[in-house]
Motif scaffolding. Sequence first.
Motif, PDB file in Angstrom:
ATOM      1  N   VAL A 100       0.830  -1.207   0.000  1.00 17.18           N
ATOM      2  CA  VAL A 100       0.000   0.000   0.000  1.00 17.18           C
ATOM      3  C   VAL A 100       0.865   1.257   0.000  1.00 17.18           C
ATOM      4  O   VAL A 100       1.933   1.294   0.619  1.00 17.18           O
ATOM      5  N   ILE A 101       0.387   2.255  -0.735  1.00 14.21           N
ATOM      6  CA  ILE A 101       0.941   3.606  -0.663  1.00 14.21           C
ATOM      7  C   ILE A 101      -0.190   4.500  -0.175  1.00 14.21           C
ATOM      8  O   ILE A 101      -1.235   4.602  -0.804  1.00 14.21           O
ATOM      9  N   SER A 102       0.036   5.121   0.984  1.00 13.98           N
ATOM     10  CA  SER A 102      -1.044   5.830   1.683  1.00 13.98           C
ATOM     11  C   SER A 102      -0.563   7.208   2.131  1.00 13.98           C
ATOM     12  O   SER A 102       0.608   7.384   2.453  1.00 13.98           O
ATOM     13  N   PRO A 103      -1.472   8.200   2.187  1.00 20.46           N
ATOM     14  CA  PRO A 103      -1.077   9.529   2.668  1.00 20.46           C
ATOM     15  C   PRO A 103      -0.818   9.552   4.178  1.00 20.46           C
ATOM     16  O   PRO A 103      -0.296  10.522   4.693  1.00 20.46           O
ATOM     17  N   THR A 104      -1.183   8.469   4.877  1.00 14.63           N
ATOM     18  CA  THR A 104      -0.965   8.399   6.322  1.00 14.63           C
ATOM     19  C   THR A 104      -0.509   7.000   6.691  1.00 14.63           C
ATOM     20  O   THR A 104      -0.833   6.029   6.012  1.00 14.63           O
ATOM     21  N   ASN A 105       0.232   6.916   7.778  1.00 15.17           N
ATOM     22  CA  ASN A 105       0.612   5.594   8.273  1.00 15.17           C
ATOM     23  C   ASN A 105      -0.296   5.148   9.421  1.00 15.17           C
ATOM     24  O   ASN A 105      -0.031   4.141  10.072  1.00 15.17           O
ATOM     25  N   ASP A 106      -1.363   5.879   9.646  1.00 14.48           N
ATOM     26  CA  ASP A 106      -2.337   5.531  10.674  1.00 14.48           C
ATOM     27  C   ASP A 106      -3.621   5.036  10.008  1.00 14.48           C
ATOM     28  O   ASP A 106      -4.451   5.830   9.564  1.00 14.48           O
ATOM     29  N   LEU A 107      -3.750   3.722   9.891  1.00 16.58           N
ATOM     30  CA  LEU A 107      -4.945   3.116   9.305  1.00 16.58           C
ATOM     31  C   LEU A 107      -5.759   2.406  10.384  1.00 16.58           C
ATOM     32  O   LEU A 107      -6.449   1.420  10.117  1.00 16.58           O
ATOM     33  N   SER A 108      -5.709   2.925  11.582  1.00 15.80           N
ATOM     34  CA  SER A 108      -6.386   2.282  12.707  1.00 15.80           C
ATOM     35  C   SER A 108      -7.904   2.318  12.575  1.00 15.80           C
ATOM     36  O   SER A 108      -8.605   1.544  13.228  1.00 15.80           O
ATOM     37  N   MET A 109      -8.429   3.209  11.726  1.00 17.68           N
ATOM     38  CA  MET A 109      -9.879   3.290  11.548  1.00 17.68           C
ATOM     39  C   MET A 109     -10.397   2.259  10.560  1.00 17.68           C
ATOM     40  O   MET A 109     -11.600   2.133  10.355  1.00 17.68           O
ATOM     41  N   ALA A 110      -9.482   1.506   9.927  1.00 12.60           N
ATOM     42  CA  ALA A 110      -9.904   0.465   8.987  1.00 12.60           C
ATOM     43  C   ALA A 110     -10.537  -0.692   9.756  1.00 12.60           C
ATOM     44  O   ALA A 110     -10.420  -0.797  10.983  1.00 12.60           O
ATOM     45  N   MET A 111     -11.231  -1.587   9.014  1.00 11.01           N
ATOM     46  CA  MET A 111     -11.871  -2.737   9.631  1.00 11.01           C
ATOM     47  C   MET A 111     -11.029  -3.982   9.367  1.00 11.01           C
ATOM     48  O   MET A 111     -10.371  -4.094   8.339  1.00 11.01           O
ATOM     49  N   ALA A 112     -11.086  -4.913  10.317  1.00  7.44           N
ATOM     50  CA  ALA A 112     -10.220  -6.095  10.263  1.00  7.44           C
ATOM     51  C   ALA A 112     -10.901  -7.275   9.594  1.00  7.44           C
ATOM     52  O   ALA A 112     -10.530  -8.408   9.817  1.00  7.44           O
ATOM     53  N   THR A 113     -11.902  -7.000   8.757  1.00  8.93           N
ATOM     54  CA  THR A 113     -12.570  -8.110   8.070  1.00  8.93           C
ATOM     55  C   THR A 113     -12.248  -8.057   6.589  1.00  8.93           C
ATOM     56  O   THR A 113     -11.106  -8.182   6.197  1.00  8.93           O
ATOM     57  N   GLU A 114     -13.266  -7.844   5.734  1.00  7.79           N
ATOM     58  CA  GLU A 114     -13.016  -7.929   4.291  1.00  7.79           C
ATOM     59  C   GLU A 114     -12.324  -6.709   3.712  1.00  7.79           C
ATOM     60  O   GLU A 114     -12.116  -6.638   2.502  1.00  7.79           O
ATOM     61  N   TYR A 115     -11.940  -5.748   4.535  1.00  5.31           N
ATOM     62  CA  TYR A 115     -11.371  -4.507   4.023  1.00  5.31           C
ATOM     63  C   TYR A 115      -9.841  -4.509   3.969  1.00  5.31           C
ATOM     64  O   TYR A 115      -9.219  -3.479   3.726  1.00  5.31           O
ATOM     65  N   LEU A 116      -9.209  -5.681   4.212  1.00  4.09           N
ATOM     66  CA  LEU A 116      -7.751  -5.836   4.123  1.00  4.09           C
ATOM     67  C   LEU A 116      -6.994  -4.863   5.036  1.00  4.09           C
ATOM     68  O   LEU A 116      -5.825  -4.574   4.809  1.00  4.09           O
ATOM     69  N   GLY A 117      -7.677  -4.328   6.042  1.00  7.50           N
ATOM     70  CA  GLY A 117      -7.034  -3.375   6.935  1.00  7.50           C
ATOM     71  C   GLY A 117      -6.805  -2.017   6.304  1.00  7.50           C
ATOM     72  O   GLY A 117      -6.053  -1.197   6.842  1.00  7.50           O
TER      73      GLY A 117
END
Length: 659
Positions: A100-117
């Motif tokens: 992943v290339i992301s504008p932030t290194n904080d993806l804590s709001m992602a979901m741990a199911t089908e959303y791949l984090g």
Amino acid sequence: MLNKTYAFAFLLLYIASCASQDVEFTFNGFTGSSLMLDGVASIESNGLLRLTNNTSRKMGHAFYPSPVRFSSNTSSFSTTFVFAIIPEKSGIGGQGMAFVISPTNDLSMAMATEYLGLFNKSNEGKATNHIFAVEFDTIQNDEYEDKNNNHVGININSLTSNQSEFAGYYDDDLDSFQNLNLMSHKAMQVWVEYESEDKEIKITLSPVGKSKPKKPLLSYKFDLSVVLKNTMYIGFSSSTGSFPASHYILGWSFKLNGTAPSIDLSKLPELPRRNTKEWSKVLKIILPSAFAAFVLICVPIFIYMRRQFKYAELLEDWEVEFGPHRFSYKDLHQATNGFNEKELLGAGGFGRVYKGVLPVSKLEVAIKQVSRDSKQGMKQFVAEVVSIGRLRHRNLVQLFGYCRRRGELLLVYDYMPNGSLDQYLYSGHEKPNLNWIQRFKIIKGVAAGLLYLHEECEKVVIHRDIKASNVLLDSELNGRLGDFGLAILYDHGTEAEITNVSGTMGYLAPELTRTGKASPLTDVFAFGAFMLEVVCGRRPVEPGAQGDRIVLVDLVLEHWKQGSLVDIVDPQLRETYPMEEIEMVLKLSLLCSHPLPGGRPTMQQVMQYLEGGKPLPDLMVTSMNYGMLAVLQKEEFDSFVMSYSSQMMTSISTQSEGR
């Protein structure tokens, strides 16, 4: 003080100059690295980067510690890494992982199911994410148009891949495509390249040890400058979902504006060996002296044969396709403490349902043990496995797998902690009352699940048994449609074959008793009865005071005529509720319960009505009730039905736009 100011300014200039340089790094293992980790991600003692572990519904992230400064036109870049996916249960595990290339290194709001984090329900698919990812997906999710449960995809701001292919590589020597199993326990190498001039993304995959194939697995033209900001973080993301798996990165290199350095494969850490504990147990058994082994081996063989007979299972040709989703009877027996009565969730004509905890993953499941005497026999069992084994939707109860043992048929589902909806509607004070907001959310959820079955699946799926007892509630009281034992499938553009009339009294469309042919519109009829059930808190057909039957849809029509709809609403809804919204649902229920198929809306139209995106057509109450028309139709008074149809279609129509 002045010197400190100059020093600070110099430091800022130094950092800026470093950030503007072309970034390049190589990790041959991650011992001593300063990667930024979160979730369950960790670096093992031997240098393995482990994104997720054997814990269900967890995610992990690992990012290079410093942001990478891309130019305003987005610089070219190249990266290569070696990874491996090791599921806890062979053939089933995790949701997959992504570079992943992301504008932030904080993806804590992602979901741990089908959303791949990477995402959650609210931001999935939004351009404001500014996320580029390469997914290695081990779950087929039709909602995101996945090809299968073993594919690689290029993803821009969404889990729906812009382009994807089955996992594999083009062998230069054999001049052919070779499949790769992402969950094979074996390490694989990936090359991700982007050329800013050509605006082309290339993804190449191969087994570790083979040279990089000349032909990439994926080649996709896209201008990443519209996605990537000037400063971005690069790394990896993973999630486990219900079935855990370990996602490992063994080595990684990256270069901005150039070719990523080669990884020294000889320096990479070793992956964990498979089943080391099992081998140690075997060694302890076979090492005794020859005489003792001869004496003692008879007992273990006897016990083994007895256990094999106890847990013996069946396997037929049709099951080969679904083999990875087959559980051992031994695991299910242990999960339920031997199908102990204390674990019993419910029982009925179909058999029994037990709560279980799988022995290794500790995942809570519901196990349906189909009765040997049940009418829901092998045909329905196969239908359930085939119909929902591959379905993925948040408003369907997920089928994890199945097991067959002699005369026993077992289905393993995601456990729904709040049970079935009918328990809330009819159990009095045993369950808390559902308010209108909760009920309306359940109605919309079941509607979304039906729309997915009818129009968005690879095949048309007709459920044929929609009712409150088959709607289960998860921990957040979301409605999930379950029990697909009567479901039938057929290709889009064709019609279902004529079958035996199956379903539950009060939910059966009139044409079913006459033709025996199910269709999406027969499901719509049942959904109309279901909506009335939820709003009124009453069953579609109830015994009357003098031995006759009270038909709920006729009762609602009568209250409609008298202008007393408030009297038909479930008295448990004691709080203030929006009568206009309830009237809309009751009106929609009557449209769905139209005795003639052509007078009913499709599920797509139903969703538009429920979401407020389309106004309901006018409903004029006639002097004849729906129940009587159904009787006439059953008795084959076709000429009367057809003449009556022309009158009804002028008053109740879902085909007229803009009304």
